[in-house]
Design a protein around this motif. Sequence first.
Motif, PDB file in Angstrom:
ATOM      1  N   THR A 282       0.838  -1.192   0.000  1.00  9.30           N
ATOM      2  CA  THR A 282       0.000   0.000   0.000  1.00  9.30           C
ATOM      3  C   THR A 282       0.874   1.243   0.000  1.00  9.30           C
ATOM      4  N   ALA A 283       0.245   2.393   0.144  1.00  8.52           N
ATOM      5  CA  ALA A 283       0.989   3.653   0.129  1.00  8.52           C
ATOM      6  C   ALA A 283       1.957   3.763   1.289  1.00  8.52           C
ATOM      7  N   THR A 284       1.737   2.972   2.353  1.00  6.32           N
ATOM      8  CA  THR A 284       2.634   3.007   3.512  1.00  6.32           C
ATOM      9  C   THR A 284       3.685   1.916   3.470  1.00  6.32           C
ATOM     10  N   GLY A 285       3.714   1.086   2.415  1.00  9.17           N
ATOM     11  CA  GLY A 285       4.704   0.031   2.308  1.00  9.17           C
ATOM     12  C   GLY A 285       4.060  -1.342   2.266  1.00  9.17           C
ATOM     13  N   GLU A 286       4.892  -2.359   2.401  1.00 10.16           N
ATOM     14  CA  GLU A 286       4.416  -3.736   2.310  1.00 10.16           C
ATOM     15  C   GLU A 286       3.595  -4.104   3.540  1.00 10.16           C
ATOM     16  N   GLU A 320       5.286   5.428  -0.241  1.00  6.89           N
ATOM     17  CA  GLU A 320       6.445   4.800   0.387  1.00  6.89           C
ATOM     18  C   GLU A 320       7.139   3.902  -0.647  1.00  6.89           C
ATOM     19  N   THR A 321       8.472   3.997  -0.720  1.00  4.25           N
ATOM     20  CA  THR A 321       9.229   3.232  -1.714  1.00  4.25           C
ATOM     21  C   THR A 321      10.247   2.286  -1.085  1.00  4.25           C
ATOM     22  N   SER A 322      10.211   2.103   0.234  1.00  3.38           N
ATOM     23  CA  SER A 322      11.203   1.234   0.872  1.00  3.38           C
ATOM     24  C   SER A 322      11.080  -0.213   0.415  1.00  3.38           C
TER      25      SER A 322
END
Length: 428
Positions: A282-286, A320-322
Amino acid sequence: MREALAGLTVRGRAFLAAGVTAIVCAILLDQPTLARVGILLLAVALLTVAVLARNRYRLTLVRTVTPQLVAAGQPARVTLTLANEGLAPNGALRLEDQVPYVLGTRPRFVVEGIGHGWRHSVTYQVRSDVRGRFEIGPMSVRVSDPFGLVELGRTFRTTVPLIVTPRTVPLPQIPLGGAWTGSGDNRPRAFATGSAEDVTVREYRRGDDLRRVHWRSSARVGELMVRREEQPWQSRATLFLDNRASAHRGQGIASSLEAAVSAAASIAVHLTRRGFAVRLVTATGEEPGSAWHVRGAELNAGPLLESLAVVTPVPQARLETSWLGEGAHGGLTVAVFGGIVSHDLPVLRRMQHHAASALAVAVDVDAWIGGAPGTATQLLGQQGWRAAPLGPRDRLDAVWQELAHTSAQSARGVARAAHPEAEPEVVG
């Protein structure tokens, strides 16, 4: 005793008041018959209080929900199994189970004939058109005497969760690309330059048996490599859902976010049925609850649907792209986007670069509030995505089929012809 006195009903208090009044009037008017009536009323009320106060009943409750994972709009069955393990019999029981208002009205039941060893089951249905995770319970029990003079309450503390997943629709088979690429243990190493031995080795990980180290490959690569016991190839796909509040329009179940969640759920079911191991981002990461399926486990979309059931809009403005790390390169990426702004474009390019095949469903958020169609699909095409728009009245299966007619080559052609300086600031 105090609890039993506090549990006197209106009828019980009326008995006490009538008994006291009759005794006082009998004394003032010198009417012994009236005094006997007053004493009888008082005795009935007080004896009932004493009996219920000494009645050490032990009720047990087992609540089961079938199924515990249900799609929105589908019913689930709740079964309550009650048993009396006390030595003394009880009167009638009034049961009321607590359920969230979205699941329907609170069910109420009346059961009688309760004695030692008594056991009884009641069943009711719940249904929700809204996805989410809901707690069913606790249940309150009201015990009363046969005369209705005293009523005592008990509340069970246990609850059972019910997860309502988003609605899904079957999707047609289309060429996806990126299949059998894998990652981690599932991605072969050095196909072009190595031998067959290179295909059956992987990087050394902490805890691996040193007897499995393949020294020839380790010397050639420059790092420790170990033999694979077997070759676990498996297609993997990343499902991305843009759940930023700023990227969607509308309220409640009619919002563009709910359409995006439903589209993501349908895609998740489709990919798992085609043999992909899918993770949700999602927009906040996995999402931790939707990690890659372990090899050998039965592929199913249950963990993904559970995660999508509780997805909420987040206030952050940037994606988020981590999760776009070294291990994320390759494979299939399917994304469901909302509104796109200019600072999202570098992230979209990076996501497309890390995918062997990148498909996107662009929810036309402006159409959800009666506005003109947006240009999110065009922007995604400029970044190399195969994209198709999804409006309020569009069928998801038709949109999914449209992706089959959109080629990455044509998208790159649009990108070469586009003028970066003419990119809009905010689109749907």
